[in-house]
Design a protein around this motif. Structure first.
Motif, short mmCIF file in Angstrom:
data_model
loop_
_atom_site.label_atom_id
_atom_site.label_comp_id
_atom_site.label_asym_id
_atom_site.label_seq_id
_atom_site.Cartn_x
_atom_site.Cartn_y
_atom_site.Cartn_z
N ASP A 616 0.83 -1.12 0.05
CA ASP A 616 0.01 0.00 0.10
C ASP A 616 0.71 0.96 -0.11
OD1 ASP A 616 -1.88 2.17 0.68
OD2 ASP A 616 -3.16 1.11 1.79
N PRO A 617 0.84 2.05 -1.03
CA PRO A 617 1.57 3.16 -1.14
C PRO A 617 1.52 3.98 0.14
CG PRO A 617 0.57 3.01 -3.15
CD PRO A 617 0.04 2.09 -2.41
N GLU A 618 0.41 3.98 0.88
CA GLU A 618 0.40 4.95 2.11
C GLU A 618 1.05 4.29 3.19
OE1 GLU A 618 -1.14 7.99 1.77
OE2 GLU A 618 -1.26 7.34 -0.37
N ASP A 619 1.37 3.18 3.20
CA ASP A 619 1.89 2.41 4.32
C ASP A 619 3.48 2.17 4.36
OD1 ASP A 619 -0.57 2.11 5.49
OD2 ASP A 619 -0.88 0.13 4.83
N ILE A 620 4.14 2.35 5.36
CA ILE A 620 5.55 2.04 5.48
C ILE A 620 5.59 0.24 5.51
CG2 ILE A 620 7.44 2.06 6.96
CD1 ILE A 620 6.63 4.68 7.96
N PRO A 621 6.54 -0.31 4.58
CA PRO A 621 6.80 -1.62 4.58
C PRO A 621 7.07 -2.32 5.84
CG PRO A 621 7.85 -0.52 2.76
CD PRO A 621 7.27 0.54 3.75
N GLU A 622 6.42 -3.54 6.26
CA GLU A 622 6.70 -4.14 7.33
C GLU A 622 8.10 -4.59 7.29
OE1 GLU A 622 5.19 -8.50 9.27
OE2 GLU A 622 4.12 -7.56 7.65
N THR A 623 8.80 -4.66 8.53
CA THR A 623 10.29 -4.86 8.64
C THR A 623 10.11 -6.21 9.40
OG1 THR A 623 10.36 -3.62 10.50
CG2 THR A 623 10.80 -2.56 8.74
N PHE A 624 11.41 -6.69 9.27
CA PHE A 624 11.74 -7.90 10.32
C PHE A 624 13.05 -7.87 10.90
CE2 PHE A 624 12.84 -8.83 5.87
CZ PHE A 624 14.18 -9.39 5.86
N LYS A 625 13.09 -8.07 12.11
CA LYS A 625 14.31 -7.91 13.07
C LYS A 625 15.47 -8.82 12.70
CE LYS A 625 12.09 -8.78 16.68
NZ LYS A 625 12.12 -9.03 18.19
N PRO A 626 16.64 -8.72 12.95
CA PRO A 626 17.70 -9.73 12.83
C PRO A 626 17.46 -10.95 13.45
CG PRO A 626 18.79 -7.43 13.18
CD PRO A 626 17.37 -7.41 13.51
N GLU A 627 17.56 -12.04 12.86
CA GLU A 627 17.92 -13.35 13.64
C GLU A 627 18.99 -13.40 14.72
OE1 GLU A 627 15.73 -16.81 10.64
OE2 GLU A 627 17.71 -15.82 10.20
N SER A 628 18.87 -14.31 15.58
CA SER A 628 19.86 -14.40 16.73
C SER A 628 20.01 -15.88 16.92
CB SER A 628 19.82 -13.45 17.86
OG SER A 628 18.64 -13.67 18.22
N ILE A 629 21.31 -16.02 17.25
CA ILE A 629 21.70 -17.39 17.97
C ILE A 629 22.47 -17.36 19.00
CG2 ILE A 629 23.03 -19.39 17.61
CD1 ILE A 629 21.60 -20.07 15.03
N VAL A 630 22.29 -17.94 20.19
CA VAL A 630 23.25 -18.06 21.24
C VAL A 630 23.80 -19.69 21.37
CG1 VAL A 630 23.67 -17.47 23.80
CG2 VAL A 630 22.33 -15.89 22.37
N ALA A 631 24.89 -19.75 21.23
CA ALA A 631 25.62 -21.10 21.17
C ALA A 631 26.31 -21.59 22.43
CB ALA A 631 26.16 -21.33 19.84
N TYR A 632 25.95 -22.83 22.96
CA TYR A 632 26.87 -23.12 24.13
C TYR A 632 27.67 -24.42 23.40
CZ TYR A 632 23.53 -20.52 26.31
OH TYR A 632 22.78 -19.28 26.73
N GLU A 633 28.97 -24.49 23.83
CA GLU A 633 29.65 -25.62 23.23
C GLU A 633 30.82 -25.90 24.45
OE1 GLU A 633 32.27 -27.20 19.37
OE2 GLU A 633 31.48 -24.91 19.51
#
Length: 886
Positions: A616-633
């Motif tokens: 919709d030209p009147e709306d700001i496009p929907e964003t998505f956040k960065p994905e994240s991982i916390v890894a334990y090794e």
């Protein structure tokens, strides 16, 4: 109904290295500027150290607190993994690599990304000589005259930075040798018309500088067969590749080092192949029941033209207590592809005769519906690092990183013989992505055996885009629903970024809309009708009416009715997103003995966020956040004596907490104003997922008597999607206005995540009166895995209830019979190689065999409404190689 949907669209390579006296011995990765010393042909009491740069410093792989593998070019070449970079996954448990429309998709331990549009980013970061590659198109064209490949498993947020969520893959090329005039010439040939050549020439300049020049060429027939009756069409997958590289090294003393490299490559042929199994599955045939390489091609000839060139430099100066280093790179990609289109694969008793009135079940070979792709990318990186001396108790590195990429993108999907709807176009003349980071990493010796590690990286990311995206929609039907518009026939070419105008904000009249569509065509196809039908409309006139046999014949009512119209053009696309995040790692290393390292590590990684299409030209496009991982090794690395020879055994256990995971969902972009019923949908990316991944990985290298060596690498892994409810794109019910059900993915496994993968490699060397003979055998097993997040779940179809205006159940179908089987069974891959090196070390002849069991393995699936495209492994290949080194 308006359908606004863009599907996310081979990497090939030749490996080169100096001749090894024995391919059975592991490669010795030498420090910068040195070539590996010849490996001894007889038994050795010690196992040579493998030097890697996974932590941005040269170190013994056995002293690295983490899980990584370094594969020498000699071993890769000897096993026939020489024209497909993705085939190294047979040597690396947990690694999955597939190629779609030229993008090499890398998944490590089930984590990666299949979003190959301009809004997507890789989930496992590819590099060449440590320089980040943002757009992994044409990556295989870099894969010659190589020293080794390093694969680092687990998030590398602090060390590798951008998009190293799953880990990283680093291609290390051969560097110039300051001390010797040397080189090699190589020729090879094999099945499927494989013929290729490679060379390298190293020229020292006075002992303080050197130049190295290398190049390759390869031609190879397709692994697919045209099983239809359009015999004038070559199948997708024909390779025609060339590349060249020049490197320069300047080291006048022990303090200053300057390295520079430039390369260029070109890939031609018929494009990257896939096999649509949807119609075969609907006919009751599972992928295991049919030959996935027999494709019924029709319409346009597939064509690929991909050109890349890049340059990089590294300058370092040792001031004594600290070393200052600058790394910069530039990469230019120009990718063009016309997809080879098909009516799916062949199955028993399928009717392949041409479509006609007397044969309504036949194939319409005169259908030119296809997709056109264009990606142009100009990216550069700058990194400045300051690091301490390696002999200090506190060893640290700090620095700053900046990345910028400008893209120009075009995608056009056309429907030949269309009625009401003729295509989807996304053309973006301006796409920009930036990333800036500062980082620090340190290791502190608490005492002689215990060390504390820690790192921190702060990153700011932003993206922006301007262009157009949406449907070409024409209302030009014939009587009885017959087709009346032809578009994309032989000779058609899209304009893409050569359009004169991308501002559609004020385009509303029929004349302006018709003109805009025609401006999207650089050249009209031989049998196209669109110019005759709307050409006068663009000038303010009437629709032209045609009646030809190939568009219905005697079904067109001329003149058209008054309701005929140009009903849609692409909409204005714009977007912007900006995110920041912090990655970190902390851990302990403890030397239980001089040959036994214990470690524990917690680390994080992110993949860039972004925004979706504008609806919709009147709306700001929907964003998505960065994905994240916390890894334990937790891990153990041990060297020990066996038969008076040094062997190794490494073991690690890991757990990933995967959050803000992006799944594709459907957004409603149009509704019926009278009923409120959804009539238009579009794919969007949303952070709706959360997953867990955990497992055990073991690796052992055993040096045995009589010049035998056995390498074993095994991974047990489990993954589970903890949350994630999305629209099930398999269930789009166009009989009910495109209504789509929701599916809760909780409990499913991640795609491409086998529970068990392992490989066993046996190597042997023997001295003969006329030279050294070596051979090796690799057997790699991978258990069954799913190709999509749907995990073969049943499909629940829904429809709109006219009384309540809500979605209600309609019917349920099994995934397979609905056309969407997505489970790949477990398979074993066997590779073998044998080589003979002359006594003087100058000549070597090799024979190789890759995928000797000739198993067909789906490495990726592209699933959507009516689409289930499989991208396969390389079939059995074998050949001979002759190499002369001087």
């Amino acid at each position: 109904m308006t359908k606004h949907c863009r599907q996310h669209a081979l990497a090939s390579a030749i490996l080169a290295s100096l001749i090894a006296s024995t391919a059975a011995l592991p490669a010795i990765a030498q420090p910068t500027g040195q070539d590996p010393a010849p490996a001894p042909a007889r038994d050795a009491p010690t196992l040579d150290a493998v030097i890697v740069t996974v932590e941005r410093r040269e170190q013994d792989l056995q002293k690295y607190a983490g899980t990584a593998q370094a594969i020498s070019a000699d071993d890769i070449r000897a096993l026939g993994i020489n024209n497909e970079l993705r085939n190294i996954q047979a040597m690396v448990p947990g690694l999955s690599m597939a190629n779609q429309e030229g993008n090499l998709e890398i998944f490590i331990r089930g984590v990666g990304s299949s979003n190959n549009t301009e809004l997507g980013d890789p989930g496992a970061a590819p590099h060449i000589n440590g320089a980040y590659i943002a757009r992994p198109r044409g990556l295989g064209g870099l894969f010659y005259d190589v020293e080794r490949v390093e694969i680092n498993k687990g998030p590398q947020g602090t060390l590798r930075g951008r998009n190293a969520l799953a880990g990283s893959l680093n291609i290390i090329t051969k560097r110039p040798n300051l001390d010797a005039f040397e080189g090699y010439v190589q020729a090879e040939g094999g099945n499927r018309g494989h013929q290729g050549g490679e060379f390298a020439l190293n020229m020292p300049l006075g002992g303080w500088a050197a130049i190295r020049v290398a190049g390759y060429t390869v031609e190879k027939d397709s692994p697919f067969e045209n099983a239809g009756q359009a015999r004038n069409l070559d199948p997708a997958g024909i390779q025609d590749e060339h590349g060249a590289r020049i490197s320069f090294l300047y080291e006048p003393d022990e303090k200053l080092s300057v390295f520079a490299m430039a390369d260029m490559g070109r890939e031609g042929g018929t494009g990257y192949p896939g096999a649509n199994i949807f119609t075969a599955a609907r006919a009751g045939y599972l992928p295991d029941d049919v030959d996935l390489r027999k494709i019924v091609y029709r319409g346009a000839q597939g064509k690929l033209d991909s050109r890349t060139w890049s340059a990089q430099t590294s300058v370092s100066y040792d001031f004594g207590p600290v070393t200052l280093e600058y790394n910069g790179s530039y990469r230019d990609v120009d990718y063009q592809q016309t997809n080879a289109q098909s009516e799916g694969i062949l199955w028993p008793d399928r009717n392949l005769d041409p479509l006609s009135a007397s044969n309504p079940g036949g194939v319409d070979y005169d259908n030119y519906s296809t997709q056109y792709w264009m990606t142009k990318s100009q990216s550069y990186t700058h990194e400045l690092r300051l690091s301490s001396d390696d002999d200090q108790r506190l060893r640290w590195t700090t620095g700053a990183f900046h990345f910028n990429e400008d893209q120009q993108v075009g995608y056009l999907s056309l429907v030949d013989k269309g009625r009401w709807y003729s295509g989807t176009e996304f053309t973006m003349p301006k796409v920009n992505g930036r990333s800036t980071a500062v980082f620090a990493d340190a290791t502190f010796d608490i005492n002689d055996r215990l060390r504390l590690k820690g790192g921190l990286r702060y990153t700011e990311e932003q993206k922006s885009r301007y262009g157009i995206g949406g449907n070409w929609a024409l209302g030009l039907p014939g009587i009885g629903g017959d087709f009346s518009t032809r578009l994309g026939t032989e000779g058609f070419a899209p304009s893409f970024t050569n359009r004169p105008n991308f501002d559609v904000s004020n385009i509303t009249s029929q004349a302006d809309m018709a003109r805009f569509l025609l401006e999207g065509i650089r050249s009209h196809g031989r049998n196209d009708t669109i110019l005759q039908q709307i050409g006068d409309v663009a000038k303010g006139g009437d629709f032209g009416c045609l009646d030809r046999p190939d568009i219905g014949g005697d079904t067109i009512d001329c003149p058209y009715e008054s309701w005929v119209q140009v009903s849609g053009i692409p909409a204005q696309q714009f977007g912007r997103s900006k995110f920041n995040f912090t990655d970190w790692r902390t851990g302990l290393e403890y030397d239980l003995s001089d040959d036994h390292l214990l470690y524990g590590l917690v680390s994080s990684g992110h993949k860039a966020g972004g925004f979706n299409d504008t609806f919709d030209p009147e709306d700001i496009p929907e964003t998505f956040k960065p994905e994240s991982i916390v890894a334990y090794e937790l891990g153990s690395k041990q060297s020990f004596q066996l038969f008076d020879r040094t062997s190794t055994f490494n073991l690690s256990a890991f757990y990933y907490d995967y959050r803000d995971q992006v799944f594709q969902d459907l957004a409603v972009i149009a509704t019926n104003p009278s009923t409120g019923e959804a009539t238009g949908y579009a794919l969007v990316n949303r952070n709706v997922g959360k997953s867990a991944v955990y497992g055990l990985e073991a690796e052992s290298v055993l040096r045995l008597p009589r010049n035998f060596m056995l390498s074993v690498n095994a991974l047990w892994m489990d993954s589970e999607i903890k949350q994630g409810t999305v629209a099930d794109v398999r269930s789009q019910n166009f009989d009910a206005g495109g209504a789509t059900s929701l599916i809760d993915l909780s409990g499913n496994e991640l795609p491409l995540a086998s529970k068990v993968t392992f490989n066993v490699r046996l190597q042997h060397t023997m001295e003969l009166p006329f030279g050294t003979l070596d051979w090796q055998l690799l057997a790699a097993y991978r258990s069954a895995f799913y190709l999509t997040q749907y995990n073969n779940r049943d499909i629940e179809y829904v429809r709109n209830d006219p009384d309540t205006g809500t979605l209600v159940p309609d019917r349920t179908e099994g995934a397979a019979l609905a056309g969407f089987p997505d489970r790949q069974r477990g398979e074993t891959t066997v590779n073998a190689g044998i080589g003979l090196t002359s006594l003087d070390g100058h000549w070597r002849i090799e024979a190789w065999g890759n995928n000797l069991l000739d198993n067909d393995v789906s490495q990726k699936a592209l699933v959507g409404s009516g689409i289930n495209v499989r991208f396969l492994n390389d079939p059995r290949s074998y050949g001979l190689r002759l190499r002369y080194q001087f």
